[in-house]
Design a protein around this motif. Structure first.
Motif, short mmCIF file in Angstrom:
data_model
loop_
_atom_site.label_atom_id
_atom_site.label_comp_id
_atom_site.label_asym_id
_atom_site.label_seq_id
_atom_site.Cartn_x
_atom_site.Cartn_y
_atom_site.Cartn_z
N ALA A 9 1.00 -1.34 0.54
CA ALA A 9 0.18 -0.02 0.20
C ALA A 9 1.10 1.40 -0.39
CB ALA A 9 -0.84 0.21 0.93
N ALA A 10 1.92 0.59 0.54
CA ALA A 10 3.67 2.54 0.71
C ALA A 10 3.85 2.67 -0.54
CB ALA A 10 4.00 1.99 1.43
N ASP A 11 3.42 1.43 -1.55
CA ASP A 11 4.62 1.21 -3.16
C ASP A 11 3.39 2.46 -4.00
OD1 ASP A 11 7.01 0.56 -4.46
OD2 ASP A 11 5.08 -0.02 -5.68
N ALA A 12 4.01 3.70 -4.37
CA ALA A 12 3.06 4.65 -5.74
C ALA A 12 3.24 3.11 -7.04
CB ALA A 12 3.66 4.89 -6.43
N GLY A 13 3.82 2.29 -7.45
CA GLY A 13 3.82 1.55 -8.32
C GLY A 13 2.31 0.08 -8.49
N VAL A 14 2.51 -0.27 -6.98
CA VAL A 14 1.57 -0.75 -6.63
C VAL A 14 0.11 0.33 -6.97
CG1 VAL A 14 0.18 -2.18 -4.49
CG2 VAL A 14 2.47 -2.16 -5.46
N THR A 15 -0.16 1.35 -5.60
CA THR A 15 -1.24 2.05 -5.78
C THR A 15 -1.77 2.40 -7.44
OG1 THR A 15 0.14 3.58 -4.79
CG2 THR A 15 -1.22 2.36 -3.36
N ALA A 16 -0.64 2.77 -8.22
CA ALA A 16 -0.97 3.03 -9.67
C ALA A 16 -2.00 2.13 -10.38
CB ALA A 16 -0.31 3.60 -10.17
N LEU A 17 -2.10 0.93 -9.50
CA LEU A 17 -1.99 -0.13 -10.48
C LEU A 17 -3.74 -0.91 -9.93
CD1 LEU A 17 0.47 -2.88 -12.21
CD2 LEU A 17 -1.32 -0.56 -13.25
N LEU A 18 -3.39 -0.77 -8.32
CA LEU A 18 -4.24 -1.37 -7.80
C LEU A 18 -5.61 -0.46 -6.64
CD1 LEU A 18 -2.95 -4.51 -6.33
CD2 LEU A 18 -4.03 -3.75 -8.26
N SER A 20 -6.28 3.36 -4.06
CA SER A 20 -5.58 3.66 -3.07
C SER A 20 -7.44 3.68 -1.92
CB SER A 20 -4.81 5.21 -2.84
OG SER A 20 -5.10 5.81 -3.63
N GLY A 21 -7.73 3.51 -2.35
CA GLY A 21 -9.06 4.01 -1.51
C GLY A 21 -10.13 3.33 -1.04
N PRO A 22 -9.87 1.92 -1.58
CA PRO A 22 -8.67 1.20 -0.87
C PRO A 22 -7.40 0.79 -1.71
CG PRO A 22 -11.16 -0.04 -1.06
CD PRO A 22 -11.35 0.61 -1.54
N VAL A 23 -6.77 0.26 -1.44
CA VAL A 23 -6.36 -1.18 -2.49
C VAL A 23 -6.46 -2.02 -2.29
CG1 VAL A 23 -4.01 -2.19 -2.26
CG2 VAL A 23 -3.73 0.26 -1.32
N ARG A 24 -6.68 -2.45 -3.57
CA ARG A 24 -7.03 -4.08 -3.38
C ARG A 24 -6.45 -5.37 -3.89
NH1 ARG A 24 -8.61 -0.13 -7.88
NH2 ARG A 24 -7.27 -1.41 -9.31
N LEU A 25 -5.61 -5.11 -2.63
CA LEU A 25 -5.37 -6.10 -1.89
C LEU A 25 -5.64 -6.78 -1.01
CD1 LEU A 25 -2.24 -8.61 -2.46
CD2 LEU A 25 -1.76 -6.43 -1.64
N PHE A 26 -6.84 -7.86 -0.94
CA PHE A 26 -7.09 -8.37 -0.12
C PHE A 26 -6.62 -9.72 0.69
CE2 PHE A 26 -9.57 -6.19 -3.42
CZ PHE A 26 -10.39 -5.13 -2.57
N PHE A 28 -7.38 -13.06 1.72
CA PHE A 28 -8.01 -14.39 0.58
C PHE A 28 -9.31 -15.29 1.89
CE2 PHE A 28 -7.38 -17.62 -2.70
CZ PHE A 28 -7.81 -18.57 -2.47
N GLY A 29 -9.97 -14.43 0.23
CA GLY A 29 -11.63 -14.67 0.37
C GLY A 29 -12.33 -13.36 0.88
N ASP A 30 -11.70 -12.65 1.09
CA ASP A 30 -11.76 -11.31 1.25
C ASP A 30 -12.54 -9.99 0.20
OD1 ASP A 30 -12.35 -12.21 3.65
OD2 ASP A 30 -10.99 -11.07 5.15
N ALA A 31 -12.42 -10.09 -1.35
CA ALA A 31 -12.31 -9.52 -1.56
C ALA A 31 -14.11 -9.23 -2.05
CB ALA A 31 -11.83 -10.11 -3.20
N PRO A 32 -14.08 -8.51 -1.86
CA PRO A 32 -15.91 -7.41 -2.14
C PRO A 32 -16.22 -8.47 -3.66
CG PRO A 32 -14.52 -6.11 -1.55
CD PRO A 32 -13.46 -6.48 -2.12
N GLU A 33 -17.69 -8.93 -3.63
CA GLU A 33 -18.13 -9.21 -4.89
C GLU A 33 -18.49 -7.93 -5.80
OE1 GLU A 33 -21.95 -11.34 -6.02
OE2 GLU A 33 -21.72 -11.92 -3.57
N ASN A 34 -18.53 -7.99 -7.46
CA ASN A 34 -17.24 -6.99 -8.02
C ASN A 34 -17.02 -5.95 -7.76
OD1 ASN A 34 -20.14 -8.42 -9.47
ND2 ASN A 34 -21.32 -7.37 -8.02
N VAL A 35 -16.18 -6.44 -7.59
CA VAL A 35 -14.57 -5.15 -7.19
C VAL A 35 -14.69 -4.69 -8.38
CG1 VAL A 35 -12.90 -6.75 -6.53
CG2 VAL A 35 -12.60 -4.76 -5.42
N ALA A 36 -13.69 -4.17 -8.13
CA ALA A 36 -13.00 -3.04 -9.72
C ALA A 36 -11.80 -4.41 -9.49
CB ALA A 36 -12.08 -1.69 -8.82
N LYS A 37 -11.27 -4.55 -11.22
CA LYS A 37 -10.19 -4.62 -11.19
C LYS A 37 -8.78 -4.05 -12.08
CE LYS A 37 -13.35 -8.69 -11.38
NZ LYS A 37 -14.49 -7.81 -11.22
N PRO A 38 -7.91 -4.37 -12.03
CA PRO A 38 -7.22 -5.18 -11.40
C PRO A 38 -7.39 -5.80 -10.06
CG PRO A 38 -5.64 -4.34 -11.90
CD PRO A 38 -6.71 -3.24 -12.98
#
Length: 121
Positions: A9-18, A20-26, A28-38
């Motif tokens: 979450a502190a890495d700009a390269g990761v947050t550019a893709l995933l 930052s509000g929230p970071v889409r890194l969950f 296992f099993g906790d990703a919300p339904e219909n979460v934005a991709k990637p």
């Protein structure tokens, strides 16, 4: 457990893709339904304390699997590369997984495993 989410979450390269509000890194099993991709999920495969004969362990070796999901192959590769750049200063990449397309969602996916030695104290 090592601070995997905090490092990513502190890495700009990761947050550019995933994001930052929230970071889409969950977890296992906790990703919300219909979460934005990637997005990515992680799970602990196992942990192994570094045992000594004369004192308690001062470090644990955590094996963690990270799975990446995206609508297309370039996004999967981009997230993989960003996560690797963020994590490799802290841990070892132990395995790079294969690529596939999930039949139910048509999402492209890959995964990798890390080994992270993290202090117990």
């Amino acid at each position: 457990m090592p601070p995997l989410f905090a490092v990513c979450a502190a890495d700009a390269g990761v947050t550019a893709l995933l994001g930052s509000g929230p970071v889409r890194l969950f977890p296992f099993g906790d990703a919300p339904e219909n979460v934005a991709k990637p997005y990515a999920v992680y799970q602990v495969l196992n942990g192994l304390p570094e045992n000594y004969l004369d004192e308690p362990p001062d470090v644990d070796d955590w094996s963690i699997q990270i799975d990446i999901y995206a609508n297309n192959i370039p996004d999967v590769k981009g997230v993989l590369n960003a996560l690797r750049r963020a994590l490799e200063p802290h841990c070892y990449i132990e395995r790079l997984g294969g690529t596939s397309t999930e039949a139910a969602t048509n999402l492209k996916t890959t995964n990798f495993d890390i080994s992270w030695y993290y202090p117990t104290r």
